[in-house]
Design a protein around this motif. Structure first.
Motif, mmCIF file in Angstrom:
data_model
loop_
_atom_site.group_PDB
_atom_site.id
_atom_site.type_symbol
_atom_site.label_atom_id
_atom_site.label_comp_id
_atom_site.label_asym_id
_atom_site.label_seq_id
_atom_site.Cartn_x
_atom_site.Cartn_y
_atom_site.Cartn_z
ATOM 1 N N ALA A 7 32.905 32.766 49.259
ATOM 2 C CA ALA A 7 33.293 32.153 47.995
ATOM 3 C C ALA A 7 32.886 33.027 46.809
ATOM 4 N N ALA A 8 31.702 33.606 46.887
ATOM 5 C CA ALA A 8 31.253 34.480 45.802
ATOM 6 C C ALA A 8 32.127 35.716 45.673
ATOM 7 N N ALA A 9 32.667 36.201 46.802
ATOM 8 C CA ALA A 9 33.528 37.384 46.765
ATOM 9 C C ALA A 9 34.983 37.030 46.475
ATOM 10 N N GLY A 10 35.292 35.727 46.378
ATOM 11 C CA GLY A 10 36.652 35.305 46.064
ATOM 12 C C GLY A 10 37.587 35.278 47.257
ATOM 13 N N PHE A 11 37.044 35.190 48.480
ATOM 14 C CA PHE A 11 37.861 35.172 49.681
ATOM 15 C C PHE A 11 38.052 33.748 50.173
ATOM 16 N N THR A 12 39.272 33.404 50.549
ATOM 17 C CA THR A 12 39.544 32.141 51.248
ATOM 18 C C THR A 12 40.278 32.484 52.537
ATOM 19 N N TRP A 13 41.440 31.923 52.747
ATOM 20 C CA TRP A 13 42.266 32.260 53.911
ATOM 21 C C TRP A 13 43.730 32.033 53.571
ATOM 22 N N PRO A 14 44.634 32.941 53.881
ATOM 23 C CA PRO A 14 44.365 34.166 54.648
ATOM 24 C C PRO A 14 43.724 35.250 53.789
ATOM 25 N N LEU A 15 43.059 36.179 54.436
ATOM 26 C CA LEU A 15 42.449 37.300 53.738
ATOM 27 C C LEU A 15 43.535 38.238 53.227
ATOM 28 N N PRO A 16 43.229 39.023 52.202
ATOM 29 C CA PRO A 16 44.222 39.960 51.678
ATOM 30 C C PRO A 16 44.728 40.890 52.774
ATOM 31 N N GLU A 17 46.013 41.155 52.773
ATOM 32 C CA GLU A 17 46.611 42.029 53.785
ATOM 33 C C GLU A 17 46.044 43.439 53.663
ATOM 34 N N GLY A 18 45.718 44.015 54.800
ATOM 35 C CA GLY A 18 45.191 45.373 54.811
ATOM 36 C C GLY A 18 43.690 45.456 54.651
ATOM 37 N N LEU A 19 43.013 44.318 54.521
ATOM 38 C CA LEU A 19 41.554 44.328 54.370
ATOM 39 C C LEU A 19 40.914 44.581 55.728
ATOM 40 N N ASP A 20 40.292 45.743 55.903
ATOM 41 C CA ASP A 20 39.683 46.060 57.189
ATOM 42 C C ASP A 20 38.234 45.584 57.222
ATOM 43 N N ASP A 21 37.579 45.779 58.358
ATOM 44 C CA ASP A 21 36.226 45.262 58.554
ATOM 45 C C ASP A 21 35.223 45.911 57.623
ATOM 46 N N ALA A 22 35.393 47.221 57.363
ATOM 47 C CA ALA A 22 34.428 47.914 56.505
ATOM 48 C C ALA A 22 34.456 47.352 55.086
ATOM 49 N N ALA A 23 35.669 47.123 54.558
ATOM 50 C CA ALA A 23 35.778 46.581 53.204
ATOM 51 C C ALA A 23 35.268 45.152 53.142
ATOM 52 N N LEU A 24 35.559 44.356 54.186
ATOM 53 C CA LEU A 24 35.078 42.968 54.206
ATOM 54 C C LEU A 24 33.562 42.918 54.260
ATOM 55 N N GLU A 25 32.957 43.769 55.076
ATOM 56 C CA GLU A 25 31.495 43.795 55.186
ATOM 57 C C GLU A 25 30.849 44.210 53.868
ATOM 58 N N ALA A 26 31.441 45.208 53.211
ATOM 59 C CA ALA A 26 30.877 45.670 51.931
ATOM 60 C C ALA A 26 30.951 44.585 50.868
ATOM 61 N N ALA A 27 32.028 43.771 50.896
ATOM 62 C CA ALA A 27 32.167 42.715 49.885
ATOM 63 C C ALA A 27 31.234 41.541 50.151
ATOM 64 N N LEU A 28 31.012 41.225 51.432
ATOM 65 C CA LEU A 28 30.200 40.048 51.756
ATOM 66 C C LEU A 28 28.708 40.342 51.817
ATOM 67 N N PHE A 29 28.337 41.574 52.106
ATOM 68 C CA PHE A 29 26.922 41.899 52.297
ATOM 69 C C PHE A 29 26.511 43.092 51.432
ATOM 70 N N PRO A 30 26.558 42.910 50.122
ATOM 71 C CA PRO A 30 26.077 43.995 49.255
ATOM 72 C C PRO A 30 24.567 44.154 49.420
ATOM 73 N N PRO A 31 24.035 45.329 49.105
ATOM 74 C CA PRO A 31 22.578 45.521 49.240
ATOM 75 C C PRO A 31 21.800 44.521 48.389
ATOM 76 N N LEU A 32 20.789 43.940 49.000
ATOM 77 C CA LEU A 32 19.967 42.967 48.272
ATOM 78 C C LEU A 32 18.993 43.674 47.345
ATOM 79 N N PRO A 33 18.808 43.132 46.158
ATOM 80 C CA PRO A 33 17.758 43.703 45.298
ATOM 81 C C PRO A 33 16.386 43.466 45.911
ATOM 82 N N PRO A 34 15.435 44.311 45.662
ATOM 83 C CA PRO A 34 14.106 44.174 46.293
ATOM 84 C C PRO A 34 13.461 42.817 46.069
ATOM 85 N N SER A 35 13.760 42.179 44.946
ATOM 86 C CA SER A 35 13.099 40.907 44.634
ATOM 87 C C SER A 35 13.713 39.727 45.374
#
Length: 513
Positions: free
Chosen positions: A40-68
């Motif tokens: 929801a935070a990344a703006g994804f529902t269903w169906p996912l955008p056409e052409g969205l591969d696993d690498a792009a999906l992972e980067a959008a859903l799991f950005p690096p966490l800040p240390p805090s």
């Protein structure tokens, strides 16, 4: 990423609850909530955008966490619970101190106790089963088996009885298959949906091996083929909990009715094929569904017409085509092996791991959820399916393995080895199709030495066979070390088993020939 895609489909397309999604995917409720929040935070529902591969999906859903905002490590609550039950003197405070020793940044004591009590409150919840029209179907196998006799050999084989039942109406389906294998399990579901003329929202199987993979590196929960079947029919698979008979009480009762009203009446008949057996089952199954209920008005059939049939989802336009999913690693010749045949993929994917979808007619290859190749199925050993578009320019840019390099290696071993390699590569439609055989020769060099390999290649050229297996056979049988004259056969002029022309003119046993 495949589970996340399935999670979004179940949540936004089929409107399943987080608890149902967690059970279907074999993950925790908290994990479902976390993934849904991230999507929801990344703006994804269903169906996912056409052409969205696993690498792009992972980067959008799991950005690096800040240390805090690094999350606190979650305790293993099952271990905590077992320890409290196992040892009388163990307390939550002791277990918290042990947890804190391993994780200094973990929960404080009050939060630790609060989370444990919340977890414990969920493990013994008993839910009253309420079945909505068209909501649930339960499937299982009967314990006893039918027997089918082979007309030619007289061999008697047991066949399995598959049973399905709808939760609201108890309308029952029965099918027979030769085994409990994945193809039989899957196609019994297809026939069940066609028997009902629709699809329920949920399918509740037992922990059947064809449905739930108990130990798998790539799919530790639902079999990919079974999941694809559910996607094709727009339903959700929700496996029953292990050792929880309350979850599948409907299936247990339906199996008992099939054994009593179908299998028992047919026990003294002999059947010679599954078709004959299905024809005999059909009228008894219809009678079972027409049988009046004892404690309420109507029958399974009438309740089905009033409740389940109007609520079932329509069947898709096309029947499900059985397909198996496998993992494969691309070889240096940018081909993968499927059932003794080789199929090409784009050459940059050499040495990469890919997913393979196999049907009776096609082989599709996926990399990171994107289809990268599709071929017609090649039947028989040693077949090739090579798409020229998958080849590197001029057949020379594939990880350093080129025909010239392999021929040069052969020359360093000997002239006959070089000639064998060159003729082997020329005999293939594409040189890359001979790379594997050449690599096999390199292994034989390490095993037998250059002198013997050179002699074996010479003999293989003499007899006109150009394959790795022929050279290996020559080496393993020692033909490379044998004198050529030793294998030149000649028959003597006189021999006990040779009659000669005199046999037909000389009297035999006192009689003229």
């Amino acid at each position: 990423m495949r589970k996340i895609r399935e999670l979004l489909r179940l949540k936004y397309e089929l409107r399943r609850s987080h608890r149902e999604i967690a059970t279907s995917l074999g993950i925790a409720n908290s994990t479902v909530s976390d993934y849904a929040r991230r999507a929801a935070a990344a703006g994804f529902t269903w169906p996912l955008p056409e052409g969205l591969d696993d690498a792009a999906l992972e980067a959008a859903l799991f950005p690096p966490l800040p240390p805090s905002r690094v999350p606190r490590p979650e305790p293993n609550w099952e271990h905590v619970h077992r320890e409290l039950q196992r040892h009388k003197g163990v307390t939550l405070q002791l277990l918290w101190l042990e947890y804190l020793t391993a994780h200094p940044n973990g929960y404080r004591y009050s939060r630790f106790c609060e989370r444990y009590r919340a977890w414990r409150g969920r493990i013994d919840v008993v839910m009253r089963q309420v079945y909505r029209a068209g909501e649930k179907a339960f499937v299982d196998y009967a314990g006893p088996k039918f027997e089918v006799v082979d007309r030619k050999t007289g061999e008697v084989r047991g066949v399995m009885v598959f049973v399905g039942v709808l939760g609201a109406s108890n309308h029952t389906f029965a099918d027979v298959t030769r085994s409990r294998s994945l193809p039989d399990w899957t196609m019994s579901h297809v026939r069940m949906f066609e028997f009902w003329g629709g699809v329920p929202e949920l399918v509740i199987p037992d922990n059947e091996k064809a449905a739930v993979r108990q130990a798998s590196r790539y799919e530790p929960d639902l079999n990919p083929t079974y999941r694809e079947l559910a996607t094709h029919y727009g339903t959700t698979v929700l496996p029953a909990r292990p050792r929880a008979p309350r979850d599948k009480a409907k299936a247990e009762a339906a199996v008992q009715h099939v054994e009593r009203w179908i299998m028992a009446p047919l026990r003294n008949q002999t059947f010679f094929s599954l078709g004959e057996l299905r024809e005999a089952i059909a009228p008894l199954l219809a009678a079972l569904n027409e049988r009046p209920f004892k404690k309420t008005a109507g029958s399974r059939r009438s309740w089905f017409e009033d409740l389940d049939r109007p609520a079932l989802k329509p069947l898709p336009a096309e029947r499900y085509e059985y397909a198996e999913w496998r993992k494969a690693r691309v070889n240096i010749d940018y081909h993968i092996q499927v059932a003794h045949a080789l199929y090409s993929v784009p050459h940059p994917l050499a040495r990469c791991e890919v997913d393979v979808r196999i049907t009776a007619q096609t082989v599709e290859i996926f990399h990171k959820h994107r289809r990268v190749a599709a071929h017609l199925r090649v039947h028989g050993k040693g077949g090739y399916a090579t798409d020229p578009a998958h080849m590197p320019a001029s057949h020379r840019a594939h990880a350093g393995w080129t025909p010239s390099r392999l021929i040069a290696w052969g020359r360093r071993t000997g002239s006959h080895t070089a000639a064998f390699v060159e003729q082997l590569l020329d005999s293939r439609p594409h040189p890359e199709q001979g790379y594997r055989s050449c690599l096999g020769l390199k292994e034989l060099l390490r095993a037998y030495g250059a002198e013997r390999l050179e002699a074996a290649c010479r003999r293989a050229l003499d007899i006109g066979t150009l394959s790795y297996k022929s050279v290996k056979s020559i080496l393993s049988t020692g033909l490379d070390q044998a004198d050529d004259q030793q294998y030149t056969l000649s028959l003597p002029a006189q021999h006990a088993h040779i009659r000669g022309p005199g046999y037909y003119t000389t009297p035999q046993n006192g009689k003229e020939s």
